[in-house]
Each structure stands twice: as C-alpha cells, then as structure tokens.
Write a protein that holds these residues in place. Structure first.
Motif, PDB file in Angstrom:
ATOM      1  N   ILE A  92      -8.997   8.185  -5.863  1.00  0.00           N
ATOM      2  CA  ILE A  92      -8.109   8.514  -6.981  1.00  0.00           C
ATOM      3  C   ILE A  92      -7.004   9.468  -6.531  1.00  0.00           C
ATOM      4  O   ILE A  92      -5.843   9.320  -6.917  1.00  0.00           O
ATOM      5  CB  ILE A  92      -8.920   9.118  -8.140  1.00  0.00           C
ATOM      6  CG1 ILE A  92      -9.800   8.042  -8.786  1.00  0.00           C
ATOM      7  CG2 ILE A  92      -8.006   9.766  -9.186  1.00  0.00           C
ATOM      8  CD1 ILE A  92     -10.873   8.595  -9.709  1.00  0.00           C
ATOM      9  N   GLU A 123     -15.043   8.400  -4.578  1.00  0.00           N
ATOM     10  CA  GLU A 123     -14.212   7.880  -5.673  1.00  0.00           C
ATOM     11  C   GLU A 123     -13.074   8.843  -5.992  1.00  0.00           C
ATOM     12  O   GLU A 123     -11.943   8.418  -6.228  1.00  0.00           O
ATOM     13  CB  GLU A 123     -15.065   7.609  -6.913  1.00  0.00           C
ATOM     14  CG  GLU A 123     -15.972   6.413  -6.767  1.00  0.00           C
ATOM     15  CD  GLU A 123     -15.248   5.130  -6.391  1.00  0.00           C
ATOM     16  OE1 GLU A 123     -14.214   4.793  -7.008  1.00  0.00           O
ATOM     17  OE2 GLU A 123     -15.715   4.436  -5.458  1.00  0.00           O
ATOM     18  N   LYS A 124     -13.354  10.147  -5.980  1.00  0.00           N
ATOM     19  CA  LYS A 124     -12.305  11.130  -6.234  1.00  0.00           C
ATOM     20  C   LYS A 124     -11.260  11.081  -5.122  1.00  0.00           C
ATOM     21  O   LYS A 124     -10.062  11.181  -5.382  1.00  0.00           O
ATOM     22  CB  LYS A 124     -12.881  12.536  -6.369  1.00  0.00           C
ATOM     23  CG  LYS A 124     -11.805  13.585  -6.647  1.00  0.00           C
ATOM     24  CD  LYS A 124     -12.346  14.801  -7.301  1.00  0.00           C
ATOM     25  CE  LYS A 124     -11.342  15.903  -7.539  1.00  0.00           C
ATOM     26  NZ  LYS A 124      -9.942  15.573  -7.691  1.00  0.00           N
TER      27      LYS A 124
END
Length: 101
Positions: A33, A29-30
């Motif tokens: 992002i 997820e990072k």
C-alpha cells in the motif's frame, strides 16, 4: 517501526528473528500500500522469510501490480544489509527504515 498511519519509505530492512510472525502478512500488505520498493531481510532464517514475503507479494502471480524487490542477507551483519539498502536506487523517498516485527 512505522505506525499504522505512517507510511513506510521506499526501502525497508527487516531485522530477524520475528518476535511476532503473525505480523508478517499485515506488514507486507502495508508495504504494498505504501509503495515500498525494497525489503531487505537480515538475520537467522532470512532466506526463508524472504521466500515467505515473495509468496505474500506475488501470490498466484495474477496481479502484476503487486511487486516489491526483496533480498536476503545470510551471514551478513546488519550494517552490510543497511549499506546495500542505502545505495539501492528507488523512485521513492531515499531513506531506509529498520523494522522489527
């Protein structure tokens, strides 16, 4: 490894084995992002981990904005995976970060 506030560059090499498998989903997820464009996975079990990353990125496929190119490097030394990542063209920062989870 990038800390919580520090963004990952466009290219990341994930080194296996995972010492903390529960960190894989937050890592992915990072990466999304931060705009990571390539996650290369190297080490024992890299094909399976690449598949898990693909599942985490694409999910049911309903969000076309979720995309990261992945690659796995079974039976390859870290140096070969790193070299592949270094020559991979990206729109982002041309630096490779080695990550262990």
């Amino acid at each position: 490894m990038s800390s919580i506030g520090t963004p990952y560059p466009a290219k990341v090499v994930l080194i296996l084995p995972l010492k903390h498998p529960e960190r894989l989903a937050p890592f992915v997820e990072k990466c999304l992002i931060d705009g990571v464009e390539l996650i290369a996975v190297v080490g024992d079990g890299c094909v399976e981990i690449e598949d898990q990353i693909d599942d985490l990125v694409f999910g049911d496929g309903s969000d076309a904005d979720r995309f990261i190119t992945t690659s796995s490097h079974p039976s390859e030394p870290l140096a070969d995976a790193l070299n592949m990542a270094e020559v991979w063209f990206t729109d982002g920062e041309n630096r490779v970060e080695l990550v262990s989870l």
